[in-house]
Design a protein around this motif. Sequence first.
Motif, PDB file in Angstrom:
ATOM      1  N   GLN A 232       0.829  -1.212   0.000  1.00  0.00           N
ATOM      2  CA  GLN A 232       0.000   0.000   0.000  1.00  0.00           C
ATOM      3  C   GLN A 232       0.861   1.260   0.000  1.00  0.00           C
ATOM      4  OE1 GLN A 232      -2.548   0.414   3.438  1.00  0.00           O
ATOM      5  NE2 GLN A 232      -4.151   1.418   2.232  1.00  0.00           N
ATOM      6  N   GLN A 233       1.981   1.242   0.695  1.00  0.00           N
ATOM      7  CA  GLN A 233       2.866   2.397   0.726  1.00  0.00           C
ATOM      8  C   GLN A 233       3.678   2.540  -0.566  1.00  0.00           C
ATOM      9  OE1 GLN A 233       5.295   1.993   4.219  1.00  0.00           O
ATOM     10  NE2 GLN A 233       3.558   2.206   5.648  1.00  0.00           N
ATOM     11  N   ALA A 239      -4.776   4.191  -8.011  1.00  0.00           N
ATOM     12  CA  ALA A 239      -6.013   4.285  -7.227  1.00  0.00           C
ATOM     13  C   ALA A 239      -6.734   2.942  -7.147  1.00  0.00           C
ATOM     14  CB  ALA A 239      -6.930   5.346  -7.841  1.00  0.00           C
ATOM     15  N   GLU A 240      -6.806   2.244  -8.279  1.00  0.00           N
ATOM     16  CA  GLU A 240      -7.516   0.953  -8.273  1.00  0.00           C
ATOM     17  C   GLU A 240      -6.791  -0.050  -7.384  1.00  0.00           C
ATOM     18  OE1 GLU A 240      -9.072  -2.485 -11.415  1.00  0.00           O
ATOM     19  OE2 GLU A 240      -8.051  -0.674 -12.147  1.00  0.00           O
ATOM     20  N   PHE A 241      -5.479  -0.041  -7.459  1.00  0.00           N
ATOM     21  CA  PHE A 241      -4.715  -0.952  -6.612  1.00  0.00           C
ATOM     22  C   PHE A 241      -4.900  -0.602  -5.141  1.00  0.00           C
ATOM     23  CE2 PHE A 241      -0.850  -2.102  -4.298  1.00  0.00           C
ATOM     24  CZ  PHE A 241      -0.744  -3.448  -4.616  1.00  0.00           C
ATOM     25  N   GLN A 242      -4.895   0.686  -4.823  1.00  0.00           N
ATOM     26  CA  GLN A 242      -5.096   1.113  -3.449  1.00  0.00           C
ATOM     27  C   GLN A 242      -6.463   0.675  -2.909  1.00  0.00           C
ATOM     28  OE1 GLN A 242      -3.117   2.717  -1.160  1.00  0.00           O
ATOM     29  NE2 GLN A 242      -1.411   2.375  -2.586  1.00  0.00           N
ATOM     30  N   SER A 243      -7.493   0.736  -3.788  1.00  0.00           N
ATOM     31  CA  SER A 243      -8.829   0.300  -3.365  1.00  0.00           C
ATOM     32  C   SER A 243      -8.847  -1.197  -3.065  1.00  0.00           C
ATOM     33  CB  SER A 243      -9.855   0.640  -4.449  1.00  0.00           C
ATOM     34  OG  SER A 243     -11.137   0.146  -4.094  1.00  0.00           O
ATOM     35  N   ASN A 244      -8.216  -1.976  -3.944  1.00  0.00           N
ATOM     36  CA  ASN A 244      -8.183  -3.423  -3.747  1.00  0.00           C
ATOM     37  C   ASN A 244      -7.369  -3.816  -2.520  1.00  0.00           C
ATOM     38  OD1 ASN A 244      -9.760  -3.879  -6.022  1.00  0.00           O
ATOM     39  ND2 ASN A 244      -8.000  -4.050  -7.392  1.00  0.00           N
TER      40      ASN A 244
END
Length: 422
Positions: A232-233, A239-244
């Motif tokens: 996550q960092q 954005a999509e990866f952060q949501s998942n």
Amino acid sequence: MFSDLSQSPLSKNLHRLFLLRNIAIFAQCLTFTIVYWSIDIVIPWLPMIFVVVLLAVINLLTWIRLHRKWPVSHLEFFFQLLIDVLALSTLLYFSGGSTNPFISLFLLPLTIAAATLPWRYTWIMAIITIACYTLLLFVYIPLPHEHSNHLIEFALHVSGMWLAFVLSTVIIAWFVVRMSSSIRDRDRDLAKAREHALRNEQIIALGTLAAGAAHELGTPLSTMAVVTGELQQEYTHDAEFQSNIHILRDQIAHCKQTLTHLLAKAGQTRAEHGSELAVDEFLRQILDKWKLIRPAVKFTYQSTGTQPIPRIMDNQLLNQSILNLLNNAADASSECIEISSHWDNQLLHLEIIDDGKGLSAEALQRAGEAFFSSKAPGQGFGIGLFLANANIERFGGSVRLFNLESGGACTQVVLPLIGSAT
């Protein structure tokens, strides 16, 4: 009247023997009356009446004994049968011996002994009845014949044989049927006891495995939490990866919280850690937790009940059991689940209706067995419904599954309530 008889089959049999002896005493008195008033025959009335009175006194003592909580032994029941054999032998001695058509009544105590007592008592009873019959062939007081018509005498003898056969048949049939019913009840109770013992063993085994799995899963979940945090960092601009990854971290956190809660509750008893909660609040908390576990599932919920709202035992095992039933319905449902609850001052009725294909015949018959699952391989282990059944029954409730005519399946849960909430 004999509430303690359900504890002992021999006590039940002694009660039945008491009833049979009452019938025999009534039949003997009726026979004496008919013979005395309708047939001109001289027999030793005084000793025969004395035998019947003595038998009635013994039966009165038996009635008093049945109100005591003393256990009935095989020997006591055998002696009770022996009293009837001796009384019958005495009556036959004064009324024609082996020529009396009621001689076949010797089969009654023998049949009862064979149906209720061990084989050694049965053989002893057989020897005694054979000896009494044989003795009555030679030693008896004959019935007077000098003033009687042979045709009338023969007709009376045939009638007596018919009556003895009818009495023997009815009494044997009644006693054997009741005995068979008692045996079936005993076998059913034993089967239930074995089933409960097996279920307890399975629950203990599953609890042991679950505790071990909870400890073993702690390390992998911690590793996954660290790795997802680093990812996550590292990919902050996707954005999509952060949501998942956020969803994944939430699921990992939920798993860790569940394991921590499971280990904290391990070994805790219902009496020590069970609190009371208003039934509507109890159901709301379960549904809120279920929405976090299965956010994609659509459902409707309706509740009705008496006021003020009664309370229910708020226990982790009970909560998890209802969650298991909700998860099973969610797995079977295609679109939406209908959940409804209704309560009164004593019981909570919870219905969970899915719109799936319904339960197969095998699933309806075996639902709730350990390690039986109607799901595809890899999608279930068949322990959720088993544990839900076991825990809900432990709390005094019940679970029932059936198919609906309109399609889908319904899970009905009934749970006892405590009282009104303050």
